[in-house]
Design a protein around this motif. Sequence first.
Motif, PDB file in Angstrom:
ATOM      1  N   LEU A 159      -7.389  -9.395  -0.664  1.00 45.78           N
ATOM      2  CA  LEU A 159      -6.146  -9.933  -1.227  1.00 45.78           C
ATOM      3  C   LEU A 159      -6.533 -10.471  -2.605  1.00 45.78           C
ATOM      4  O   LEU A 159      -7.418 -11.324  -2.724  1.00 45.78           O
ATOM      5  N   VAL A 160      -5.881  -9.944  -3.649  1.00 47.69           N
ATOM      6  CA  VAL A 160      -6.262 -10.289  -5.018  1.00 47.69           C
ATOM      7  C   VAL A 160      -5.146 -11.081  -5.665  1.00 47.69           C
ATOM      8  O   VAL A 160      -3.982 -10.662  -5.626  1.00 47.69           O
ATOM      9  N   SER A 161      -5.507 -12.252  -6.227  1.00 49.18           N
ATOM     10  CA  SER A 161      -4.507 -13.037  -6.954  1.00 49.18           C
ATOM     11  C   SER A 161      -4.735 -12.890  -8.437  1.00 49.18           C
ATOM     12  O   SER A 161      -5.865 -13.001  -8.895  1.00 49.18           O
ATOM     13  N   ILE A 201       5.528  -6.890  -0.341  1.00 48.73           N
ATOM     14  CA  ILE A 201       5.089  -7.150  -1.727  1.00 48.73           C
ATOM     15  C   ILE A 201       3.798  -6.406  -2.021  1.00 48.73           C
ATOM     16  O   ILE A 201       2.858  -6.462  -1.221  1.00 48.73           O
ATOM     17  N   GLU A 202       3.766  -5.752  -3.160  1.00 50.06           N
ATOM     18  CA  GLU A 202       2.567  -5.026  -3.602  1.00 50.06           C
ATOM     19  C   GLU A 202       2.263  -5.423  -5.040  1.00 50.06           C
ATOM     20  O   GLU A 202       3.142  -5.398  -5.878  1.00 50.06           O
ATOM     21  N   ARG A 203       0.980  -5.756  -5.328  1.00 53.52           N
ATOM     22  CA  ARG A 203       0.660  -6.192  -6.691  1.00 53.52           C
ATOM     23  C   ARG A 203       0.481  -5.016  -7.658  1.00 53.52           C
ATOM     24  O   ARG A 203       0.596  -5.189  -8.867  1.00 53.52           O
ATOM     25  N   GLY A 258       4.593  -7.786  -6.983  1.00 51.22           N
ATOM     26  CA  GLY A 258       4.217  -9.165  -7.271  1.00 51.22           C
ATOM     27  C   GLY A 258       2.983  -9.576  -6.493  1.00 51.22           C
ATOM     28  O   GLY A 258       2.378  -8.759  -5.794  1.00 51.22           O
ATOM     29  N   ASP A 259       2.644 -10.857  -6.635  1.00 47.41           N
ATOM     30  CA  ASP A 259       1.491 -11.427  -5.929  1.00 47.41           C
ATOM     31  C   ASP A 259       1.981 -12.101  -4.645  1.00 47.41           C
ATOM     32  O   ASP A 259       2.604 -13.153  -4.685  1.00 47.41           O
ATOM     33  N   GLY A 260       1.687 -11.482  -3.532  1.00 47.53           N
ATOM     34  CA  GLY A 260       2.156 -11.984  -2.244  1.00 47.53           C
ATOM     35  C   GLY A 260       1.416 -13.210  -1.743  1.00 47.53           C
ATOM     36  O   GLY A 260       1.812 -13.789  -0.721  1.00 47.53           O
ATOM     37  N   GLY A 295       0.837  -1.207   0.000  1.00 45.20           N
ATOM     38  CA  GLY A 295       0.000   0.000   0.000  1.00 45.20           C
ATOM     39  C   GLY A 295       0.865   1.246   0.000  1.00 45.20           C
ATOM     40  O   GLY A 295       1.698   1.451  -0.872  1.00 45.20           O
ATOM     41  N   SER A 296       0.689   2.060   1.031  1.00 39.47           N
ATOM     42  CA  SER A 296       1.432   3.330   1.142  1.00 39.47           C
ATOM     43  C   SER A 296       2.866   3.145   1.614  1.00 39.47           C
ATOM     44  O   SER A 296       3.674   4.064   1.526  1.00 39.47           O
ATOM     45  N   GLY A 297       3.165   1.971   2.213  1.00 41.57           N
ATOM     46  CA  GLY A 297       4.481   1.745   2.823  1.00 41.57           C
ATOM     47  C   GLY A 297       4.498   2.032   4.322  1.00 41.57           C
ATOM     48  O   GLY A 297       5.489   1.749   5.004  1.00 41.57           O
TER      49      GLY A 297
HETATM   50  N1  SAH Z   1       0.037  -1.963   4.734  1.00 43.23           N
HETATM   51  C1  SAH Z   1      -0.587  -0.962   3.875  1.00 43.23           C
HETATM   52  C2  SAH Z   1      -2.053  -1.255   3.693  1.00 43.23           C
HETATM   53  C3  SAH Z   1      -2.333  -1.532   2.275  1.00 43.23           C
HETATM   54  S1  SAH Z   1      -3.954  -1.994   1.794  1.00 43.23           S
HETATM   55  C4  SAH Z   1      -0.326   0.445   4.400  1.00 43.23           C
HETATM   56  O1  SAH Z   1       0.164   0.579   5.511  1.00 43.23           O
HETATM   57  O2  SAH Z   1      -0.590   1.408   3.662  1.00 43.23           O
HETATM   58  C5  SAH Z   1      -3.587  -3.555   1.063  1.00 43.23           C
HETATM   59  C6  SAH Z   1      -2.703  -3.562  -0.161  1.00 43.23           C
HETATM   60  O3  SAH Z   1      -2.583  -4.921  -0.547  1.00 43.23           O
HETATM   61  C7  SAH Z   1      -3.228  -2.802  -1.368  1.00 43.23           C
HETATM   62  O4  SAH Z   1      -2.283  -1.860  -1.766  1.00 43.23           O
HETATM   63  C8  SAH Z   1      -3.395  -3.903  -2.443  1.00 43.23           C
HETATM   64  O5  SAH Z   1      -3.075  -3.480  -3.742  1.00 43.23           O
HETATM   65  C9  SAH Z   1      -2.425  -4.957  -1.951  1.00 43.23           C
HETATM   66  N2  SAH Z   1      -2.679  -6.330  -2.402  1.00 43.23           N
HETATM   67  C10 SAH Z   1      -3.868  -6.950  -2.598  1.00 43.23           C
HETATM   68  N3  SAH Z   1      -3.671  -8.223  -2.995  1.00 43.23           N
HETATM   69  C11 SAH Z   1      -2.326  -8.416  -3.038  1.00 43.23           C
HETATM   70  C12 SAH Z   1      -1.503  -9.525  -3.398  1.00 43.23           C
HETATM   71  N4  SAH Z   1      -2.012 -10.705  -3.771  1.00 43.23           N
HETATM   72  N5  SAH Z   1      -0.153  -9.362  -3.327  1.00 43.23           N
HETATM   73  C13 SAH Z   1       0.390  -8.177  -2.956  1.00 43.23           C
HETATM   74  N6  SAH Z   1      -0.358  -7.101  -2.633  1.00 43.23           N
HETATM   75  C14 SAH Z   1      -1.685  -7.211  -2.664  1.00 43.23           C
END
Ligand code: SAH
Length: 218
Positions: free
Chosen positions: A215-217, A105-107, A137-139, A87-89
């Motif tokens: 969580l999106v795959s 990991i961020e998709r 990537g896909d976490g 997300g934002s980091g």
């Molecule tokens: N920890 C973040 C919260 C982010 S919200 C913060 O502090 O800002 C959740 C994030 O998960 C979103 O940015 C979304 O794009 C990401 N996400 C969803 N499915 C994911 C996946 N399979 N792999 C990696 N990131 C994923």
Amino acid sequence: MAVIDDKRRRMVAQIAARGVTDERVLAALGSVRRERFVADHLAEQAYDDGPLAIGLGQTISQPYIVAVMAEAAGIEAGDRVLEVGTGSGYGAAVLAALGVEVWTIERLAPLADEARRHLAAEGVPTEGPGGVHVIVGDGTAGYHPEGAGLAPWNAIVVTAAAAEVPRALVAQLADGGALVLPVGAVGAVQALVRIRRQGDRFEPEHLGPVRFVPLVSD
Ligand code: SAH
């Protein structure tokens, strides 16, 4: 500047009053400037202890929940920690402030780029204890690049809700480590779950209701 520092102190005190007792986690929350992880027009709301929009339909998590998850993960200085959902980091910066090295990991690549910018602005290093590596990537599959010697992880924190616990994440947990994640249907209230690995045993525990983006795959 002093006003915003006061706001942050008040937010941390409220989170402590709500039951987060780990002083290291509270200190970590107190050390990260959340306003650096949101758009300028939202900086005023950075310490309202709620989620905020970060674009592309995603949100920066509520600081109270970030604290609960960091505490539940049982993180020790020097650990290697995997976060799924950069997300934002912000969450990664809080984890790193616990003296650990974080791989997150961020998709969505644009969000990963922005998170890198936020982390740099906040002075978070890109490696070593206290550092954050941002990966696109896909976490759901965890993070286990060949030969890198990263997994198994001491802790895995997932910041997006999975319908079921991803097997790969459980498989990448070190002995004594913990996986903390929201489990449940999209749009519904989800359960925050911790799975602790003790040898060959995996002990699940419900920590309370939460609400996360899915969580999106791919
Ligand atoms: N920890 C973040 C919260 C982010 S919200 C913060 O502090 O800002 C959740 C994030 O998960 C979103 O940015 C979304 O794009 C990401 N996400 C969803 N499915 C994911 C996946 N399979 N792999 C990696 N990131 C994923």
